[in-house]
Write an enzyme that holds these catalytic residues in place. Structure first.
Site, short mmCIF file in Angstrom:
data_model
loop_
_atom_site.label_atom_id
_atom_site.label_comp_id
_atom_site.label_asym_id
_atom_site.label_seq_id
_atom_site.Cartn_x
_atom_site.Cartn_y
_atom_site.Cartn_z
N ASP A 7 34.84 42.32 32.44
CA ASP A 7 35.14 43.72 32.11
C ASP A 7 35.17 43.81 30.60
O ASP A 7 36.19 43.55 29.97
CB ASP A 7 36.47 44.14 32.72
N VAL A 51 41.31 40.89 41.06
CA VAL A 51 42.23 40.70 39.94
C VAL A 51 41.44 40.69 38.65
O VAL A 51 40.39 40.06 38.55
CB VAL A 51 43.01 39.38 40.08
N LYS A 52 41.97 41.41 37.67
CA LYS A 52 41.42 41.34 36.31
C LYS A 52 42.40 40.57 35.45
O LYS A 52 43.59 40.88 35.42
CB LYS A 52 41.21 42.74 35.75
N THR A 53 41.90 39.53 34.77
CA THR A 53 42.77 38.71 33.95
C THR A 53 42.01 38.17 32.76
O THR A 53 40.91 38.66 32.45
CB THR A 53 43.38 37.56 34.80
#
Length: 293
Positions: A252, A204-206
């Site tokens: 990221d 997951v990217k958050t």
């Protein structure tokens, strides 16, 4: 439908206890995956540190030519030694990433409206699984709009990609989107990251928020933190250091690298934080040394 009346708010996240189902493979939540999935994940998460530095340059799919990304063909080769994963669209990757650059590829497979429209939440799956296979993608990235007008279609997009990914052993990266009118609270991110993880993504990217360590503990797959808006370099270094010490498995960084006045040195510095455990103070000293050489 589950009865929500009297539902208790979670309190005990056991923050100090490591993820339990971790025997056999170093990536969180990946024990039961097949060899192909694990191989792709090992191209994303460094086997030595267990972490990743992603570089996102997919902004052009809705923003057009944005400052700092005018010449991807010149920028990407310079950054390649210091990042683990390139995250971009198939058009940008095919044209601007030389195939001999052996970095992980997170392929943006969802697409939607441009910045000329107010609501970006109505996306479609624009890249099919066959194209992801042809491009040897290590992950398929899907923007997911929890709480937005396009939530249902967004979850449908995510489900389709996850299902195809399981058929062909390609991980899915669920990207938690935050629109102008959406919450940026720990309550929202606990909800959104857990929903996306339970749909079946492998990571997951958050975004960072208050009580971030609780979000990490409650999410059964690795969390990679988006850099978000452009920050002063030292603030971006603190962000990276802070989320890593709270349990993130990587960052990221997009704008905080490509819009820096020293993008290569910034990428080098973020790499030191993520893989070598530099504090923000050590990182700032390293950055100053690099730009003054």
């Amino acid at each position: 439908m589950a009865d929500l009346e009297g539902l208790k708010v979670a309190k005990n996240y056991h923050i100090d206890e490591p993820f339990a189902n971790q025997n056999g493979f170093y990536v969180k939540g990946a024990n039961s995956l097949d060899w192909g999935m694990k191989k792709h994940l090992s191209n994303i998460f460094n086997p030595k540190s267990g972490n990743t530095v992603m570089f996102a340059f997919d902004h052009g799919y809705f923003m057009g030519s944005t400052a700092g990304l005018e010449r991807l063909d010149l920028l990407l080769p310079k950054l390649a030694p210091y990042v683990d994963v390139f995250m971009g669209t198939r058009g940008a990757i095919r044209t601007c990433v030389a195939p001999e650059i052996s970095k992980g590829i997170a392929l943006r497979v969802s697409s939607g409206s441009s910045m000329l429209q107010d609501d970006l939440s109505h996306e479609v799956v624009a890249v099919d699984i066959e194209e992801s296979i042809r491009m040897n993608a290590d992950a398929m990235a899907v923007q997911t709009f929890i709480g937005a007008d396009g939530q249902l279609s967004s979850i449908e997009n995510l489900s389709k990609v996850i299902n195809a990914g399981f058929r062909y052993s390609i991980p899915t990266l669920g990207v938690v989107a935050v629109g102008k009118q959406m919450e940026r609270t720990d309550r929202f991110f606990k909800l959104a990251t857990r929903i996306v993880a339970e749909m079946g993504v492998q990571m997951v990217k958050t975004y960072d928020c208050e009580n971030f360590e609780e979000i990490v503990a409650a999410c059964p797959v690795p969390i990679v933190v988006a850099g978000g808006k452009k920050l002063p370099e030292r603030e971006a270094m603190f962000l990276a250091y802070d989320v890593m010490r709270k349990g993130a498995k990587g960052v990221d960084m997009g704008r905080n690298i490509f819009q820096s006045t020293h993008p290569v040195e910034m990428a080098m510095t973020i790499n030191k934080i993520v893989h070598e455990g530099f504090t923000d103070e050590q990182a700032w000293e390293f950055f100053q040394d690099m730009i003054n050489q």
